[in-house]
Design a protein around this motif. Structure first.
Motif, PDB file in Angstrom:
ATOM      1  N   LEU A 131       0.835  -1.192   0.000  1.00 15.97           N
ATOM      2  CA  LEU A 131       0.000   0.000   0.000  1.00 15.97           C
ATOM      3  C   LEU A 131       0.871   1.244   0.000  1.00 15.97           C
ATOM      4  N   ILE A 132       0.323   2.337  -0.511  1.00 19.56           N
ATOM      5  CA  ILE A 132       1.063   3.594  -0.547  1.00 19.56           C
ATOM      6  C   ILE A 132       0.242   4.703   0.110  1.00 19.56           C
ATOM      7  N   PRO A 133       0.901   5.646   0.787  1.00 21.78           N
ATOM      8  CA  PRO A 133       0.187   6.762   1.408  1.00 21.78           C
ATOM      9  C   PRO A 133      -0.337   7.730   0.357  1.00 21.78           C
ATOM     10  N   VAL A 134      -1.517   8.261   0.589  1.00 18.77           N
ATOM     11  CA  VAL A 134      -2.116   9.241  -0.315  1.00 18.77           C
ATOM     12  C   VAL A 134      -2.200  10.605   0.361  1.00 18.77           C
ATOM     13  N   VAL A 135      -2.939  10.678   1.466  1.00 22.30           N
ATOM     14  CA  VAL A 135      -3.090  11.956   2.163  1.00 22.30           C
ATOM     15  C   VAL A 135      -3.632  11.708   3.564  1.00 22.30           C
ATOM     16  N   MET A 136      -3.193  12.505   4.516  1.00 24.81           N
ATOM     17  CA  MET A 136      -3.753  12.443   5.861  1.00 24.81           C
ATOM     18  C   MET A 136      -5.114  13.131   5.876  1.00 24.81           C
ATOM     19  N   VAL A 137      -5.933  12.753   6.843  1.00 28.70           N
ATOM     20  CA  VAL A 137      -7.244  13.357   7.014  1.00 28.70           C
ATOM     21  C   VAL A 137      -7.295  14.146   8.326  1.00 28.70           C
ATOM     22  N   GLY A 138      -6.746  13.578   9.381  1.00 28.15           N
ATOM     23  CA  GLY A 138      -6.785  14.265  10.660  1.00 28.15           C
ATOM     24  C   GLY A 138      -6.000  13.509  11.715  1.00 28.15           C
ATOM     25  N   ALA A 139      -5.872  14.125  12.867  1.00 29.25           N
ATOM     26  CA  ALA A 139      -5.169  13.512  14.000  1.00 29.25           C
ATOM     27  C   ALA A 139      -5.825  13.977  15.286  1.00 29.25           C
ATOM     28  N   ALA A 140      -5.768  13.134  16.293  1.00 29.69           N
ATOM     29  CA  ALA A 140      -6.356  13.462  17.588  1.00 29.69           C
ATOM     30  C   ALA A 140      -5.358  13.160  18.696  1.00 29.69           C
ATOM     31  N   PRO A 141      -5.136  14.114  19.584  1.00 26.50           N
ATOM     32  CA  PRO A 141      -4.230  13.851  20.707  1.00 26.50           C
ATOM     33  C   PRO A 141      -4.758  12.724  21.586  1.00 26.50           C
ATOM     34  N   LEU A 142      -3.859  11.970  22.157  1.00 24.55           N
ATOM     35  CA  LEU A 142      -4.219  10.925  23.110  1.00 24.55           C
ATOM     36  C   LEU A 142      -4.014  11.453  24.524  1.00 24.55           C
ATOM     37  N   LEU A 143      -4.870  11.028  25.413  1.00 21.89           N
ATOM     38  CA  LEU A 143      -4.846  11.523  26.793  1.00 21.89           C
ATOM     39  C   LEU A 143      -4.837  10.365  27.773  1.00 21.89           C
ATOM     40  N   GLU A 313       4.276  12.222   0.672  1.00 17.07           N
ATOM     41  CA  GLU A 313       5.627  12.145   1.247  1.00 17.07           C
ATOM     42  C   GLU A 313       5.609  12.317   2.761  1.00 17.07           C
ATOM     43  N   ALA A 314       4.941  13.377   3.243  1.00 17.54           N
ATOM     44  CA  ALA A 314       4.897  13.633   4.682  1.00 17.54           C
ATOM     45  C   ALA A 314       4.106  12.553   5.413  1.00 17.54           C
ATOM     46  N   PHE A 315       3.008  12.120   4.823  1.00 14.92           N
ATOM     47  CA  PHE A 315       2.203  11.066   5.433  1.00 14.92           C
ATOM     48  C   PHE A 315       2.993   9.757   5.485  1.00 14.92           C
ATOM     49  N   GLY A 316       3.707   9.467   4.428  1.00 15.70           N
ATOM     50  CA  GLY A 316       4.536   8.270   4.409  1.00 15.70           C
ATOM     51  C   GLY A 316       5.611   8.294   5.476  1.00 15.70           C
ATOM     52  N   GLN A 317       6.190   9.456   5.697  1.00 18.64           N
ATOM     53  CA  GLN A 317       7.201   9.596   6.741  1.00 18.64           C
ATOM     54  C   GLN A 317       6.600   9.342   8.117  1.00 18.64           C
ATOM     55  N   ARG A 318       5.385   9.859   8.341  1.00 21.10           N
ATOM     56  CA  ARG A 318       4.700   9.628   9.612  1.00 21.10           C
ATOM     57  C   ARG A 318       4.484   8.132   9.837  1.00 21.10           C
ATOM     58  N   ILE A 319       4.035   7.428   8.830  1.00 26.16           N
ATOM     59  CA  ILE A 319       3.792   5.991   8.965  1.00 26.16           C
ATOM     60  C   ILE A 319       5.085   5.249   9.285  1.00 26.16           C
ATOM     61  N   ARG A 320       6.159   5.569   8.559  1.00 28.80           N
ATOM     62  CA  ARG A 320       7.443   4.889   8.806  1.00 28.80           C
ATOM     63  C   ARG A 320       7.935   5.137  10.225  1.00 28.80           C
ATOM     64  N   GLU A 321       7.802   6.360  10.700  1.00 21.81           N
ATOM     65  CA  GLU A 321       8.244   6.676  12.061  1.00 21.81           C
ATOM     66  C   GLU A 321       7.438   5.905  13.101  1.00 21.81           C
ATOM     67  N   ASP A 322       6.126   5.796  12.895  1.00 17.31           N
ATOM     68  CA  ASP A 322       5.294   5.097  13.870  1.00 17.31           C
ATOM     69  C   ASP A 322       5.501   3.587  13.806  1.00 17.31           C
ATOM     70  N   VAL A 323       5.734   3.045  12.610  1.00 19.37           N
ATOM     71  CA  VAL A 323       6.054   1.614  12.508  1.00 19.37           C
ATOM     72  C   VAL A 323       7.307   1.309  13.323  1.00 19.37           C
ATOM     73  N   ALA A 324       8.321   2.169  13.203  1.00 15.81           N
ATOM     74  CA  ALA A 324       9.560   1.979  13.955  1.00 15.81           C
ATOM     75  C   ALA A 324       9.336   2.172  15.450  1.00 15.81           C
ATOM     76  N   ARG A 325       8.572   3.197  15.810  1.00 14.40           N
ATOM     77  CA  ARG A 325       8.347   3.520  17.224  1.00 14.40           C
ATOM     78  C   ARG A 325       7.625   2.396  17.950  1.00 14.40           C
ATOM     79  N   TYR A 326       6.531   1.922  17.372  1.00 16.33           N
ATOM     80  CA  TYR A 326       5.752   0.893  18.059  1.00 16.33           C
ATOM     81  C   TYR A 326       6.375  -0.485  17.917  1.00 16.33           C
ATOM     82  N   GLY A 327       7.174  -0.665  16.888  1.00 18.26           N
ATOM     83  CA  GLY A 327       7.933  -1.900  16.792  1.00 18.26           C
ATOM     84  C   GLY A 327       8.931  -2.009  17.931  1.00 18.26           C
TER      85      GLY A 327
END
Length: 338
Positions: A131-143, A313-327
């Protein structure tokens, strides 16, 4: 006919089919190359399916239906939201990964898309290749939310209590590997605490048990706990964001409390790999107008969702960072799917 003339004639006859074949091949190749270009220029010419890999009624489903009419209007075609839940979002995700790469089947992915690979030894798709990133829609802070009986007014005070009594306090989650579980693990890693994890079959029951006083804390978005928060059944102890939330300015950030932890739940559109770049860019270019439509800001604010329209590009970077972080957090804390 002279011998030399006959030889020349025969060579020309033998060569003619080869020349025709080459011309035919070149013509066919040109047509094959032109067909995708024409298809891209004509895209979309039929309805687009937006797959939500969760059951109806959840935050992903609500968000998909919020953007559905605006996205359809911007692209000039109907967008049909289709729920394909199961296997912790993997069923719907695999369906999109195996769909034709023509832009007519999209996935509304969220944070678990980056978490699942850390928990599964084998997966039916590759998050980096299928799969490839297309565009972000939104984000919500976690509490972090606590029960009013908890003798702590904020996250820092709760961390102090937990340090003093390792394993005594609890946090509930929507299940092993759920975003609410991983947030609790991030909190423990950042604060050096040991808190007992209590997994539930979904985030709703965990919130209900927190409100009933059967848990000490949960780590979720405001949208997941809005009724209990507004009624005073639970309290907000801290937000994992760079700045305070506009909708709840009284809840301090973790960093304000000396805890270096920022995390958020995100949503975005993905497409099958090899989807034409022109199609991807057209969808990405449409999202800012969708999110800026009249009334959209108020609807998103009610869910505590911050509109985002980061491109591929930016969305893809976010996904890669989170895959690494939670891994990394899954490996370091020995978390696997059950």
């Amino acid at each position: 006919m002279h011998k030399n003339d006959r030889d020349l004639h025969q060579r020309m006859v033998r060569a003619a089919p080869a020349r025709l074949t080459r011309r035919s091949l070149l013509g066919a190749a040109g047509a094959a190359m032109a067909a995708p270009a024409l298809a891209q220029a004509d895209w979309p010419n039929r309805p687009i399916r937006l797959i939500v890999p969760f059951a109806p009624g959840g935050s992903s489903d609500v968000l998909a239906r919020l953007i559905q009419p605006g996205l359809g209007a911007a692209l000039g075609q109907s967008v049909i939201v289709e729920n394909r839940s199961g296997a912790g979002s993997m069923l719907g995700t695999e369906f999109v990964a195996r769909s034709p790469a023509d832009g007519y089947t999209l996935l509304l992915a969220d944070l678990p898309y980056a978490i699942v690979p850390a928990l599964q030894a084998r997966m039916p798709y590759d998050v980096e290749k299928d799969l490839i990133p297309v565009v972000m829609v939104g984000a919500a802070p976690l509490l972090i939310f606590g029960h009013p009986s908890l003798p702590a007014r904020n996250a820092a005070e709760f961390a102090a209590l937990a340090k003093a009594r390792p394993g005594h306090y609890t946090f509930g989650s929507g299940g092993v590997g759920a975003a609410s579980h991983m947030m609790g693990e991030l909190f423990q890693a950042a604060t050096g605490t040991q808190i007992t994890h209590v997994p539930y079959r979904g985030g709703g029951p965990a919130i209900q048990d927190l409100a009933a006083g059967n848990l000490n804390t949960v780590f979720v978005t405001v949208a997941s706990a809005a009724p209990q928060l507004s009624s005073g059944q639970i309290t907000g102890l801290g937000v994992m964001a760079a700045e305070r939330m506009r909708s709840h300015p009284n809840i301090p950030t973790f960093r304000e409390q000396g805890i270096d932890l920022v995390a958020e739940h995100w949503w975005g559109l993905l497409a099958p790999a090899r989807t034409p770049d022109a199609v991807v860019q057209k969808i990405a270019a449409a999202m800012p107008a969708v999110l800026a439509a009249p009334g959209m800001a108020e609807r998103l604010d009610a869910l505590a969702v911050i509109p985002r329209s980061d491109g591929p590009e930016a969305f893809g970077q976010r996904i890669r960072e989170d895959v690494a972080r939670y891994g990394e957090i899954a490996r370091s804390r020995g978390i696997t799917a059950q």
